[in-house]
Design a protein around this motif. Structure first.
Motif, PDB file in Angstrom:
ATOM      1  N   ASP A  36      10.156  -8.585  -3.085  1.00  0.00           N
ATOM      2  CA  ASP A  36      10.704  -7.833  -1.960  1.00  0.00           C
ATOM      3  C   ASP A  36       9.909  -6.550  -1.734  1.00  0.00           C
ATOM      4  OD1 ASP A  36      12.555  -7.134   0.100  1.00  0.00           O
ATOM      5  OD2 ASP A  36      13.545  -5.788  -1.336  1.00  0.00           O
ATOM      6  N   GLN A  37       9.559  -5.860  -2.789  1.00  0.00           N
ATOM      7  CA  GLN A  37       8.785  -4.632  -2.676  1.00  0.00           C
ATOM      8  C   GLN A  37       7.378  -4.913  -2.130  1.00  0.00           C
ATOM      9  OE1 GLN A  37       9.018  -3.061  -6.626  1.00  0.00           O
ATOM     10  NE2 GLN A  37      11.058  -2.180  -6.327  1.00  0.00           N
ATOM     11  N   SER A  40       7.583  -5.671   1.536  1.00  0.00           N
ATOM     12  CA  SER A  40       7.791  -4.452   2.328  1.00  0.00           C
ATOM     13  C   SER A  40       6.478  -3.721   2.559  1.00  0.00           C
ATOM     14  CB  SER A  40       8.780  -3.526   1.617  1.00  0.00           C
ATOM     15  OG  SER A  40      10.048  -4.119   1.550  1.00  0.00           O
TER      16      SER A  40
END
Length: 150
Positions: A36-37, A40
């Motif tokens: 997820d990081q 992003s």
């Protein structure tokens, strides 16, 4: 679309597909929070790249053209540097609208050509010239002055 644009579009599609595949592999190999990081950060970079491409396209697509040069010499001559939507008449007793029974079907206006708005030189009595399209009628003669015969 030019060959260079086609190649760039395909390259962007391939990079996008490889990025999606790499992110999927990253999710499988690592945990979802780390993926997820990374997603992003990659999304932010893609947004900045899109902004840069948009600014470049806007600057490139807005060339400044010089004003049209129009030279008119002649009695009742008309010269227009660009396109005209409407009727042009240099004669006497001309109506700007045809008779209802002879009214032509309405034409959809066309966009001006890419090179519309060039140098226009008009010489001669009642001459008409335009640097682009003329959507309408052009009349350089006199209309009827006496009783009409049908």
């Amino acid at each position: 679309m030019t060959q260079q644009q086609r190649v760039l579009a395909w390259a962007g599609a391939v990079v996008g597909a490889l990025s999606a595949g790499g992110l999927l592999a990253f999710v499988v190999a690592r945990d979802l929070d780390t993926a997820d990081q990374v997603a992003s950060v990659l999304g932010a970079l893609a947004g900045l790249a899109g902004l840069g491409v948009s600014v470049y396209a806007l600057k490139r697509a807005a060339p400044q053209s010089a004003a049209a040069s129009v030279t008119v010499s002649g009695v009742r001559a008309v010269g227009i540097g660009g396109s005209v939507t409407g009727n042009i008449s240099t004669g006497d007793h001309n109506s700007t609208a045809p008779e209802p029974s002879r009214r032509p079907a309405r034409r959809a206006p066309q966009p001006p050509p890419a090179d519309a708005g060039g140098a226009v030189r008009v010489t001669g009595e009642r001459s008409v010239a335009a640097g682009g399209y003329v959507v309408g009628d052009v009349s350089t003669g006199d209309g009827r002055t006496g009783p009409e015969v049908h």
